[in-house]
Design an enzyme around this catalytic site. Structure first.
Site, mmCIF file in Angstrom:
data_model
loop_
_atom_site.group_PDB
_atom_site.id
_atom_site.type_symbol
_atom_site.label_atom_id
_atom_site.label_comp_id
_atom_site.label_asym_id
_atom_site.label_seq_id
_atom_site.Cartn_x
_atom_site.Cartn_y
_atom_site.Cartn_z
ATOM 1 N N GLU A 18 -18.100 0.230 6.999
ATOM 2 C CA GLU A 18 -17.697 -0.137 8.360
ATOM 3 C C GLU A 18 -18.892 -0.112 9.311
ATOM 4 O OE1 GLU A 18 -13.088 1.291 8.701
ATOM 5 O OE2 GLU A 18 -14.574 2.851 8.305
ATOM 6 N N GLU A 38 -10.414 4.321 1.023
ATOM 7 C CA GLU A 38 -9.601 5.261 1.810
ATOM 8 C C GLU A 38 -8.196 5.502 1.248
ATOM 9 O OE1 GLU A 38 -12.771 3.942 4.713
ATOM 10 O OE2 GLU A 38 -11.627 3.051 3.075
#
Length: 267
Positions: A123, A143
């Site tokens: 990210e 995640e």
């Protein structure tokens, strides 16, 4: 003038930057933890990014220390201690604040990805304009294996870059892309052998610096606006009007007419 400045303030945690000529390089230096991100580190990164924004730098490189990982994302030891309310109020909000500021810098930004870039590390790279990776790069969003979701812009920025179906595949299956696949998908904009990575990044930087700084920076803003549906017919008129008012526009036109190389002064 090819000046070099080192900026490393007392009290900063694992983040520093330097400017060599027109290029600023920011370094996240936590290799023993594979450059995992804590709230303190994010806050320091934000402080340094603000300093870079106000500097004379025209291109920004984002690098991390060590040869194993670009960044493995959030420091799980820290975020596992947060209550649900703290995750909402602090953890997710802080990551978005910092990554959004990075994405909105007026200067073009390049993430130099050497090694693993997963979770918040991917990210972080996605918040940069370009991502140049070594052949050792591996990129993914794991995640869901932790029972959570990408929380620092991954669902949005990854979708913009690779499309919804591929973003869903990466998130649902936690697929980790090798460098060549990431290049094919557009997640990396270039791939180099580790030994030539710095040189190849330098070539891209030099090409960017050949353009008029205001024109490059306004173009960045227009592309970012287009990505969220802003109408080019309006913004390009405004951007063209602004850049036509600069001295560099006159320099560029004259150089074209005279078949010479323009020397822009960022004015």
């Amino acid at each position: 003038m090819n000046t070099t400045e080192i900026h490393q303030n007392v009290g900063r945690i694992n983040v520093s930057w330097n400017r060599a000529g027109r290029v600023a390089t920011i370094l996240i230096d936590r290799p023993r933890k594979l450059n995992a991100l804590t709230l303190e580190l994010l806050d320091n990164l934000y402080t340094e990014l603000r300093a870079i924004e106000n500097s004379d730098a025209q291109v920004v490189l984002l690098k991390t220390a060590g040869d194993k990982a670009f960044c493995v994302g959030a420091d799980i030891t820290q975020f596992a201690q947060f209550t649900p309310a703290q995750m909402w109020k602090r953890w997710i909000t802080e990551g978005h604040r910092v990554f959004n500021f990075l994405a909105q810098l007026r200067q073009p930004t390049i993430a130099v990805v050497d090694g693993i870039a997963v979770g918040g590390g991917l990210e972080l790279a996605l918040a940069c304009d370009l991502r140049v990776g070594a052949t050792t790069a591996r990129l993914g969003l794991p995640e869901t294996s932790l029972g959570t979701i990408p929380g620092w812009g991954g669902t949005e920025r990854l979708t913009h870059v690779v499309g919804a179906a591929r973003a869903k595949e990466m998130i649902f299956t936690r697929r980790q892309l090798d460098a060549e696949t990431a290049l094919t998908w557009g997640l990396l904009t270039a791939v180099s052998d580790r030994d030539s990575l710095a040189t190849d990044v330098g070539v891209i930087v030099d090409r960017i610096l050949e353009g008029a700084p205001a024109a490059v920076q306004v173009s960045k803003q227009l592309v970012d606006a287009a990505a969220v549906g802003a109408p080019s017919v309006i913004l390009e008129a405004l951007g063209s009007g602004f850049t036509a008012s600069t001295d560099d526009f006159a320099v560029g036109v004259a150089a074209f007419q005279n078949k010479t190389t323009p020397v822009f002064t960022n004015s």
